[in-house]
Design an enzyme around this catalytic site. Structure first.
Site, PDB file in Angstrom:
ATOM      1  N   ARG A   9       0.874  -1.193   0.000  1.00 43.97           N
ATOM      2  CA  ARG A   9       0.000   0.000   0.000  1.00 43.97           C
ATOM      3  C   ARG A   9       0.907   1.238   0.000  1.00 43.97           C
ATOM      4  O   ARG A   9       1.231   1.782   1.041  1.00 43.97           O
ATOM      5  CB  ARG A   9      -0.914  -0.008   1.216  1.00 43.97           C
ATOM      6  CG  ARG A   9      -2.032  -1.053   1.143  1.00 43.97           C
ATOM      7  CD  ARG A   9      -2.976  -0.920   2.333  1.00 43.97           C
ATOM      8  NE  ARG A   9      -4.238  -1.616   2.132  1.00 43.97           N
ATOM      9  CZ  ARG A   9      -4.539  -2.788   2.711  1.00 43.97           C
ATOM     10  NH1 ARG A   9      -3.676  -3.383   3.495  1.00 43.97           N
ATOM     11  NH2 ARG A   9      -5.721  -3.342   2.496  1.00 43.97           N
TER      12      ARG A   9
ATOM     13  N   ARG B 134       1.302  -1.473  -5.371  1.00 44.38           N
ATOM     14  CA  ARG B 134       0.040  -0.859  -5.828  1.00 44.38           C
ATOM     15  C   ARG B 134       0.270   0.643  -5.924  1.00 44.38           C
ATOM     16  O   ARG B 134       0.801   1.247  -4.993  1.00 44.38           O
ATOM     17  CB  ARG B 134      -1.091  -1.158  -4.844  1.00 44.38           C
ATOM     18  CG  ARG B 134      -2.400  -0.532  -5.294  1.00 44.38           C
ATOM     19  CD  ARG B 134      -3.539  -0.914  -4.394  1.00 44.38           C
ATOM     20  NE  ARG B 134      -3.476  -0.246  -3.105  1.00 44.38           N
ATOM     21  CZ  ARG B 134      -4.383  -0.416  -2.144  1.00 44.38           C
ATOM     22  NH1 ARG B 134      -5.386  -1.248  -2.329  1.00 44.38           N
ATOM     23  NH2 ARG B 134      -4.286   0.229  -1.014  1.00 44.38           N
TER      24      ARG B 134
ATOM     25  N   GLU C 262     -12.072  -4.305  -7.575  1.00 46.90           N
ATOM     26  CA  GLU C 262     -12.845  -3.762  -6.457  1.00 46.90           C
ATOM     27  C   GLU C 262     -14.206  -3.271  -6.916  1.00 46.90           C
ATOM     28  O   GLU C 262     -15.100  -3.043  -6.108  1.00 46.90           O
ATOM     29  CB  GLU C 262     -12.071  -2.593  -5.824  1.00 46.90           C
ATOM     30  CG  GLU C 262     -10.773  -3.033  -5.176  1.00 46.90           C
ATOM     31  CD  GLU C 262      -9.814  -1.876  -4.968  1.00 46.90           C
ATOM     32  OE1 GLU C 262      -9.505  -1.578  -3.814  1.00 46.90           O
ATOM     33  OE2 GLU C 262      -9.377  -1.281  -5.976  1.00 46.90           O
TER      34      GLU C 262
ATOM     35  N   ASN D  24     -12.366  -5.871   0.325  1.00 48.26           N
ATOM     36  CA  ASN D  24     -12.854  -4.826   1.234  1.00 48.26           C
ATOM     37  C   ASN D  24     -13.728  -3.838   0.467  1.00 48.26           C
ATOM     38  O   ASN D  24     -14.833  -3.479   0.893  1.00 48.26           O
ATOM     39  CB  ASN D  24     -11.687  -4.063   1.876  1.00 48.26           C
ATOM     40  CG  ASN D  24     -10.694  -4.991   2.549  1.00 48.26           C
ATOM     41  OD1 ASN D  24     -11.048  -6.105   2.904  1.00 48.26           O
ATOM     42  ND2 ASN D  24      -9.460  -4.543   2.702  1.00 48.26           N
ATOM     43  N   ASP D  25     -13.219  -3.399  -0.685  1.00 44.92           N
ATOM     44  CA  ASP D  25     -13.998  -2.459  -1.480  1.00 44.92           C
ATOM     45  C   ASP D  25     -15.047  -3.177  -2.330  1.00 44.92           C
ATOM     46  O   ASP D  25     -16.165  -2.691  -2.488  1.00 44.92           O
ATOM     47  CB  ASP D  25     -13.076  -1.627  -2.382  1.00 44.92           C
ATOM     48  CG  ASP D  25     -12.511  -0.432  -1.622  1.00 44.92           C
ATOM     49  OD1 ASP D  25     -13.292   0.240  -0.922  1.00 44.92           O
ATOM     50  OD2 ASP D  25     -11.300  -0.189  -1.694  1.00 44.92           O
TER      51      ASP D  25
ATOM     52  N   ARG E 106     -17.893   0.611   3.880  1.00 42.31           N
ATOM     53  CA  ARG E 106     -17.026  -0.273   4.667  1.00 42.31           C
ATOM     54  C   ARG E 106     -16.699   0.272   6.053  1.00 42.31           C
ATOM     55  O   ARG E 106     -16.391  -0.483   6.953  1.00 42.31           O
ATOM     56  CB  ARG E 106     -15.734  -0.587   3.892  1.00 42.31           C
ATOM     57  CG  ARG E 106     -14.847   0.598   3.658  1.00 42.31           C
ATOM     58  CD  ARG E 106     -13.746   0.284   2.657  1.00 42.31           C
ATOM     59  NE  ARG E 106     -12.551  -0.252   3.282  1.00 42.31           N
ATOM     60  CZ  ARG E 106     -11.425  -0.535   2.637  1.00 42.31           C
ATOM     61  NH1 ARG E 106     -11.372  -0.367   1.327  1.00 42.31           N
ATOM     62  NH2 ARG E 106     -10.374  -0.981   3.259  1.00 42.31           N
TER      63      ARG E 106
ATOM     64  N   CYS F 197      -6.550 -10.085  -2.044  1.00 42.05           N
ATOM     65  CA  CYS F 197      -5.738  -9.363  -1.061  1.00 42.05           C
ATOM     66  C   CYS F 197      -6.604  -8.608  -0.050  1.00 42.05           C
ATOM     67  O   CYS F 197      -6.089  -7.897   0.799  1.00 42.05           O
ATOM     68  CB  CYS F 197      -4.752  -8.421  -1.735  1.00 42.05           C
ATOM     69  SG  CYS F 197      -5.548  -7.113  -2.674  1.00 42.05           S
TER      70      CYS F 197
HETATM   71  C1  PEP Z   1      -9.475  -3.904  -0.742  1.00 44.90           C
HETATM   72  O1  PEP Z   1     -10.249  -3.012  -1.112  1.00 44.90           O
HETATM   73  O2  PEP Z   1      -9.842  -5.077  -0.452  1.00 44.90           O
HETATM   74  C2  PEP Z   1      -8.046  -3.618  -0.608  1.00 44.90           C
HETATM   75  C3  PEP Z   1      -7.175  -4.587  -0.370  1.00 44.90           C
HETATM   76  O3  PEP Z   1      -7.660  -2.321  -0.708  1.00 44.90           O
HETATM   77  P1  PEP Z   1      -7.771  -1.269   0.502  1.00 44.90           P
HETATM   78  O4  PEP Z   1      -8.250  -2.022   1.717  1.00 44.90           O
HETATM   79  O5  PEP Z   1      -6.414  -0.686   0.661  1.00 44.90           O
HETATM   80  O6  PEP Z   1      -8.774  -0.296  -0.025  1.00 44.90           O
HETATM   81 MG    MG Z   2      -9.502  -1.124  -1.836  1.00 49.13          MG
END
Ligand code: PEP
Ligand code: MG
Length: 801
Positions: free
Chosen positions: A539, A575, A668, A691-692, A702, A737
């Site tokens: 990140r 990334r 995402e 997550n997104d 989220r 991820c």
């Molecule tokens: C996600 O969105 O799952 C991700 C790994 O990115 P971040 O949590 O940094 O938005």
């Molecule tokens: Mg994300």
């Protein structure tokens, strides 16, 4: 033609007023901008929003600002202070009534009136209504001030007297009225003080049982007196139980990062920022800087207040009203200004003036009121931190960090060697702060409530991040029990680490790469030590946060190289910048967005700041000539974005991509999962950011704890998107991820759907490897097929546990 700005606490109200005014216009119209509400639903005013609105409609003829009540006036004044001097001088703040004033102003401006004419007409906008109703006060005339005061007396019924919160409630009420209110504590013999000044009211020292006299003048005197006496009878709408220190065992926190920790409580913002000896600049510059710092603090507080207001009891949120009120306190600001004008710097003037208010609280007889001095200090320090551009002082915390909330940039600075656990009064379990804590193996509890902030520094606490439990000053036997459990966990972890050096091979012989999600060189070293097979997600935004300028290419290259070196030949996926949403960046974050998670963020933002992306890609390419690295673009929505990003990549490497450099995208956005085949000509791999993806697929933000159960990545809808992606991926590899990859229950399911590698937080690498070794892929595929037919995430979870 002049521009008009409508400032209101309510966006709906402002828009309706503009619509009404619009109906009176024919032909040319003045430009009218709205600066109202903190968002569509949240009441409040924000100086920065007002300044932006003024800039939008600014014209050489001037801008007239119409406002509703109370803090709208203060915010508008502050907004004017924040403008460039050349713009500021043509901006007029109108005392006119909002709706009538707007209608008259719009019509007069449309007729070509000058700013002064429009302002004068607007100020007289009530004349028609007053004449009609037979009221004799002339339109726009100042209210009479020489009339005899109306008086009343109330007895303070609040357990802790008229302290900051009830005082804030009183001041807020008084400010909405055309009335001058003086308060005297008849029992203590203190006062009179103005009821529009929070610090004055609270320092009356009015304790429970004291008689307080109210003397009111002004056109709404009688109404004001009635409202104040009514408020007093309702104990200023205060809820008693929230005022008390926490009980020995606090209930209600939510687990956000697993693990157990024992240690002394440590408040981050308890440490005062250090003021530099010399502060350059003239008094005007100092005053302006201070106003900007106050505006920034108000914005932080208002946002937190709005979120708390949505998530918790109103009384919890009310503490922020008291803090916001202090930042508007006319006497405090006048004191600071005097000090600045006498040659003192902004930071020192502010610190000294806040110190005076703090001392006034300290000097009070009542222990509870004395303790409110800490609130004054906390807000004061928040302003100082903005003024001096420094963080929340996490560097000096040793033990269990207790804080209100943590910005992702602050969370990135958490040092697991000193910070054993984190307890947040607010916050959400899926925020980036929680992800970062998990990545560092720091147990975290969120939503512990205001009572967490009352835990005294040094109090022994136990944080159980598995069960979501916070024990404050537990008895020795409970403490002993937790010490034993902590030791057992350490031993189990040591065993898992001992096996982590072996690859993760499924029962049917397929090797699954278990990579690490990292955000720093230290993380990279820890991941390599933990035998992660590589870094599936770096990140990079954390290299950019807490800075006023982007890091130069050479610095980026050095950091990326150090990360690649730590992995010593294992692949590292960098990334590109993923800012926006809950990760703002001072030098490239877009202006106000109603929905930042759906706004200009991730690759969208990078493509608008080509140099930023080009620099980053240049640094990655330089490292890629020596180490196996990949570049990955976040928040991709369309093929065109990928084409534009890869074109920049080619520009960065002068058309010769380093051998071994692989290109991938985060999945995402649901549309990308469904249209992965269209991306294939441009990418070597996909990495699913669950997550997104989950928040977008289920339309569940989220960071919102109220939606935590809904936003489950194991929802069959999210799984169907992953399945669709895997079906289309062809030669490109698919990895996950998002946080779900570290959930032992999810591992067989993801492998069964066709996912080929996983990337998880460093502390989870060993356990996920172990879980992969237990998977048989044929059984996993059958399990995944069944999960896709489930009706809910709960059903899926029942299947896989
Ligand atoms: C996600 O969105 O799952 C991700 C790994 O990115 P971040 O949590 O940094 O938005
Ligand atoms: Mg994300």
């Amino acid at each position: 033609m002049i521009g008009i700005v409508v400032v209101s606490h309510s966006r709906a109200l402002a828009c309706a007023a503009v619509e009404l005014a619009g109906q009176m216009l024919h032909g040319p119209r003045p430009r009218i901008a709205v600066a109202a509400g903190l968002d569509d639903e949240t009441l409040g005013t924000d100086a920065v929003q007002i300044r932006e609105a003024i800039e939008r409609v600014d014209s050489p003829d001037g801008v007239l600002v119409l406002l509703d009540l109370g803090s709208a006036v203060l915010s508008a004044e502050l907004a004017r202070d924040l403008l460039e001097p050349s713009t500021r001088e043509r901006v007029l703040l109108s005392p006119a009534p909002l709706v009538e004033g707007l209608v008259v102003a719009a019509v007069t401006a449309a007729g070509g009136g000058s700013a002064a004419e429009v302002a004068q007409e607007a100020a007289g906008a009530l004349a028609g209504k007053q004449a009609h109703l037979g009221v004799t006060v002339g339109a726009g005339e100042p209210a009479e001030t020489g009339d005899e005061a109306v008086r009343g007396v109330f007895v303070v019924a609040n357990a802790h007297g008229l302290h900051a919160r009830p005082a804030a409630r009183l001041v807020a009420q008084v400010r909405t009225l055309d009335a001058q209110v003086q308060l005297s504590d008849l029992t203590a013999g203190t006062g009179p003080v103005s009821a529009t000044s929070l610090s004055r009211v609270a320092t009356l020292g009015a304790r429970c049982g004291h008689e307080v006299e109210v003397a009111v003048t002004g056109s709404q005197a009688a109404e004001a007196l009635e409202q104040i006496l009514g408020l007093a009878a309702r104990r200023f709408d205060e809820v008693d139980e929230l005022e008390r220190a926490p009980a020995a065992v606090s209930a209600g926190p939510v687990a956000a990062s697993p693990g157990i920790a024992i240690g002394p409580a440590c408040r981050a913002d308890a440490r005062a920022p250090v003021i530099p000896e010399a502060e350059p600049g003239d008094p005007a510059a100092h005053w302006r800087r201070l106003r900007e710092a106050i505006a920034a603090t108000r914005r932080d507080l208002a946002r937190t207040r709005a979120r708390i207001g949505r998530e918790a009891a109103d009384a919890d949120a009310a503490i922020f009203d008291a803090h916001l009120m202090l930042l508007e306190d006319a006497e405090l600001l006048a004191d600071v200004r005097r000090r600045i004008e006498s040659g003192c710097g902004a930071a020192r003037s502010w610190q000294e003036a806040i110190g005076v208010v703090e001392q006034e609280f300290h000097a009070l007889n009542d222990a509870y009121l004395r303790a409110r001095a800490a609130d004054v200090r906390a807000v004061g320090d928040q302003v100082l931190r903005h003024l001096l551009g420094i963080d929340a002082g996490l560097a000096s915390v040793d033990g269990v960090l207790v804080a209100g909330d943590l910005a992702p940039s602050d969370a990135a600075d958490l040092d697991p060697r000193r910070i054993r656990a984190v307890v947040l009064a607010y916050g959400s379990p899926t925020s980036h702060a929680a992800i970062l804590a998990t990545a560092k193996g720091i147990p975290m509890l969120v939503a512990a409530g205001n009572r967490a902030l009352a835990i005294a520094d040094g109090t022994p606490v136990v944080v159980d991040g598995d069960a979501g439990l916070l024990l404050v000053d537990p008895p020795p036997d409970v403490l002993g029990e937790y010490e034993k459990r902590l030791e057992q966990r350490r031993r189990a972890q040591a065993l898992a680490y001992a096996a982590a050096g072996r690859p993760a091979i499924t029962k049917d012989g397929v090797t699954v790469a278990v990579n690490a999600n990292i955000a720093s060189v230290d993380d990279a070293k820890a991941a390599a030590d933990t035998h992660a097979d590589g870094a599936g997600l770096v990140r990079t935004e954390f290299l950019f946060q807490s800075r006023t300028e982007p890091p130069p290419v050479a610095e980026q290259e050095a950091v990326y190289r150090a990360i690649a070196e730590a992995f010593n030949g294992r692949r590292v996926v960098f990334r590109t910048l993923d800012v926006g949403g809950d990760k703002p960046l001072p030098f490239s974050t877009p202006g106000h967005e109603a929905n930042p998670f759906l706004g200009v963020r991730g690759l969208r933002l990078s493509l608008r700041h080509r140099e930023l992306l080009l620099d980053q890609l240049t640094a990655v390419c330089a490292v890629a000539t020596d180490w196996p690295v990949s570049v990955m673009f976040p928040m991709v929505s369309t093929v065109d974005e990928v084409v534009a990003a890869t074109a920049l990549l080619d520009e960065a490497c002068y058309g010769h991509r380093p051998e071994g450099l692989r290109v991938g995208i985060m999945v995402e956005v649901p549309a990308v999962a469904l249209r992965a085949a269209a991306m294939l000509p441009h990418v070597d791999f996909f990495s699913v950011g669950t997550n997104d993806l989950t928040q977008f697929a289920l339309a569940a933000e989220r960071g919102n704890p109220a939606l935590a159960a809904l936003a489950d990545p194991l929802d069959p809808g999210v799984l169907a998107l992953i399945a669709a992606l895997c079906r289309q991926a062809g030669e490109a590899t698919v990895s996950v991820c998002g946080e779900i990859a570290a959930d032992p229950a999810a591992v067989p399911l993801l492998l069964g759907l066709g996912v080929e590698s996983l990337s998880v937080s460093v502390p989870a690498v060993a356990t996920v490897k172990q879980r992969v070794r237990e998977v048989d892929r044929a059984a996993a595929q059958a399990l995944a097929a069944r999960a896709l037919t489930c009706g809910s995430a709960a059903e899926v979870r029942a299947l896989v546990v």
